[in-house]
Each structure stands twice: as structure tokens, then as C-alpha cells.
Write an enzyme that holds these catalytic residues in place. Structure first.
Site, PDB file in Angstrom:
ATOM      1  N   ASP A  23       4.417   4.613 -19.783  1.00 21.63           N
ATOM      2  CA  ASP A  23       3.078   5.206 -19.690  1.00 21.63           C
ATOM      3  C   ASP A  23       3.080   6.251 -18.580  1.00 21.63           C
ATOM      4  OD1 ASP A  23       0.416   5.659 -20.260  1.00 21.63           O
ATOM      5  OD2 ASP A  23      -0.325   3.904 -19.173  1.00 21.63           O
TER       6      ASP A  23
ATOM      7  N   TRP B  65       0.843  -1.198   0.000  1.00 21.62           N
ATOM      8  CA  TRP B  65       0.000   0.000   0.000  1.00 21.62           C
ATOM      9  C   TRP B  65       0.876   1.244   0.000  1.00 21.62           C
ATOM     10  CZ3 TRP B  65      -4.826   1.394  -0.898  1.00 21.62           C
ATOM     11  CH2 TRP B  65      -5.234   2.674  -0.505  1.00 21.62           C
ATOM     12  N   LEU B  66       0.571   2.186  -0.884  1.00 21.88           N
ATOM     13  CA  LEU B  66       1.271   3.467  -0.941  1.00 21.88           C
ATOM     14  C   LEU B  66       0.295   4.570  -0.549  1.00 21.88           C
ATOM     15  CD1 LEU B  66       3.137   3.130  -4.376  1.00 21.88           C
ATOM     16  CD2 LEU B  66       3.981   2.511  -2.099  1.00 21.88           C
TER      17      LEU B  66
END
Length: 318
Positions: free
Chosen positions: A225, A120-121
Site C-alpha cells: 500500500d 515515534w517517528l
């Protein structure tokens, strides 16, 4: 070729902050047993979060206080998640401690559901000038480090995806031929299959290889991207983070070009990059060619005004 930069319409913004929607009941959660077995703690909750328009995105909350990020989709979407996981691993291997890339914890089928689990960031809003300058410098170091000691060839060992469209890779010795055939050429074929014959497309493909080959870039590992929805600063510590890649070995300028599209990154990001590794002359003109790839991809994915923008850019390039 034109020197001024056109303005492009932005795709939907995505984030990784928890949403306000209801979570999945843990008693009926297909991930619960996997979490218990692999992460060694019960799954307390699965909350929806923003994560784009392709997959479902979740925050997994464990009973021991840990949190993880997960993407899920039908089993047929597993190749897309596998390609993303492979790209994250490649980027993580090329970074140093001042640039965060989440390493995949799991990618596969769980109870018939395609699943990618990542750390999780917690993302920050905004950021200081220094933090964004450091971000740019970190990307420059990633590019330079990834090019060192590598053979002079462009591409990737397997195909991956740009959105839901295929991104054809393989290897080419010449950058111009690779970009014309495996990037613009593929997108123009997709357009033709939709009945969209873009004026001047064949001429551009014929003219482009020699012009880009004269540039002779180093084959760097690129994110592929790098718009503002696929990168952010973390809250604590305020380190830069990259995610959702479409990696290959190419001209590092493709990342810098994409970073200026759709609203772009702050100016300090580009100043930091340039201080670490300056771009060679002619980068503004090459940027328009690299922009065209993403405009064509967005036109093939979403239609609408992207077709007009792509045609206008081809006209300008010719």
C-alpha cells in the site's frame, strides 16, 4: 495495453505530526496504567495526531521525555491492527540500517480498546534529491533481499487488510492467477455486491493470468500500500521510513506502481530504485493492471469518481 499513465484523484493526506486538538486527560486515560507498567514511566499526555480515517492516532508523551505513536479503536478493529503489526515486523526483518520500519511495541486490547503502540517517528517535510534517491535504492534492496532463497510462491500466510477491505492471501504458485483471483477478483466481487457491474471485468480476469505469468516475477516481500501517505523521510537523521503496510509476497512492481499514484513520490525515488535494481521491459503496461487494484479498492471504500476511473482503466486495458 495502453502506455500512457492516467491521473488519479488522491485520497486524504495523512501525517504523523502532532495536531492542534486537545489531548486526553491522563487521569481518565485507559492507557495510563499500561504505559506505567510496560514502558516504566508515567504517561504525561496523549495528544491527537494525523493518522488516516480508520483509527484514532496519538502521540504518547511520557514523563521521562520519551514519545510513542499509538493507534486506538474499538475492540472489533483489533484484527486490522494485528495485521498491520505483523506486516511491520516482516518488513523490519527484511530491511537494513538505511531504511526505517517501526517495530511494534504492543498490539492488543487495553481496557477493552484495541491498541497498537509504535516508536515515534518525527517526519520531515520535503527532502533532498539524494535522500529520495537513497529511499528508492533502499526499497530495491529490501525487495531483492526478501526474494533471495524463497520458494516460488505468491501470497501470504494469512489474510490482511487494504484499508478496511479484506485483502485475501493464501499461496499460489503463479503470479497471474494470484493477482487475478486474490486481488482484482475480490475487488470486483465487492463491487458486484454494491450493485456495480463493471463492464469487461470478467474478460479481464480471464485474459490476465497468462499475460502476467509470462512476466514471471520474483516473489518479493512488498509493502502492498505504498502511496506517499505511507512513507516519509525522517527529520534527523534524514533516513527513509515505511509504515502502514498491507504486505504479501508479489511482484515488486506493485510497490512502484502504487508509489506513482495519487501524486506519487519524487522522480529521484524511482531513479534511485532503477540504479539499484532495474525494472524489466513492459513495466509501464503492467503498472496499469496494478493501479486497477487500488482504484477498485478506493471505489469500494469511497465511491464517487473512483468508479468512473476504474471503468475507464478496464476499458483501456481491454
Amino acid at each position: 495495453m495502453p502506455a500512457s499513465a492516467p491521473t488519479f484523484a488522491a485520497p486524504p493526506v495523512k501525517s504523523r505530526h502532532a495536531g492542534s486538538g486537545d489531548g486526553v486527560a491522563v487521569a481518565h486515560d485507559s492507557l495510563a496504567a499500561w504505559v506505567q507498567q510496560v514502558l516504566q514511566a508515567p504517561l504525561l499526555a496523549r495528544q491527537p495526531v494525523g493518522g488516516g480515517c480508520i483509527h484514532h492516532a496519538w502521540q504518547l508523551q511520557l514523563a521521562d521525555g520519551r514519545r510513542f505513536f499509538a493507534k486506538t479503536n474499538g475492540a472489533a478493529a483489533l484484527p486490522m491492527l494485528q495485521a498491520e503489526a505483523a506486516g511491520l515486523k516482516a518488513l523490519a526483518a527484511a530491511t537494513d540500517a538505511d531504511l526505517v520500519v517501526p517495530r511494534p511495541l504492543h498490539c492488543g486490547l487495553v481496557e477493552g480498546e484495541a491498541v497498537l503502540v509504535l516508536p515515534w517517528l518525527t517526519l520531515a517535510h520535503g527532502g533532498t534529491s539524494q535522500a529520495w534517491s537513497d529511499f528508492g535504492a533502499g526499497l530495491a534492496r529490501l525487495h531483492r533481499r526478501s526474494a533471495a532463497g524463497q520458494p516460488q510462491r505468491f501470497g501470504w500466510s494469512h489474510d490482511n487488510f487494504i484499508g478496511t477491505n479484506p485483502q485475501r492471501n493464501g499461496w499460489q504458485d503463479r503470479w497471474g492467477r494470484f493477482f487475478a483471483e486474490r486481488r482484482l477478483g475480490v475487488q470486483l466481487k465487492l463491487a458486484a455486491a454494491k450493485g456495480k457491474q463493471l463492464r469487461g471485468g470478467k474478460q479481464l480476469l480471464a485474459d490476465l493470468p497468462g499475460w502476467l505469468d509470462a512476466h514471471d516475477p520474483d516473489p518479493c516481500l512488498v509493502h502492498g500500500d505504498l502511496w506517499s501517505g505511507n512513507a516519509a523521510l525522517l527529520q534527523d537523521p534524514p533516513l527513509p521510513a515505511l509504515f502502514d503496510p498491507a504486505v504479501y509476497r508479489g511482484d515488486r512492481e506493485v510497490d512502484l506502481a502504487m508509489a506513482r499514484m495519487f501524486g506519487g513520490f519524487p522522480a529521484d525515488f524511482f531513479l534511485g530504485y532503477g540504479r539499484e535494481w532495474q525494472l524489466p521491459a513492459g513495466d509501464v503496461r503492467r503498472r496499469h493492471v496494478y493501479d486497477l487494484y487500488h482504484l477498485l479498492n478506493h471505489a469500494n471504500l469511497f465511491g464517487g469518481g473512483y468508479w468512473r476511473q476504474a471503468q475507464e482503466l478496464i476499458d483501456r486495458l481491454l
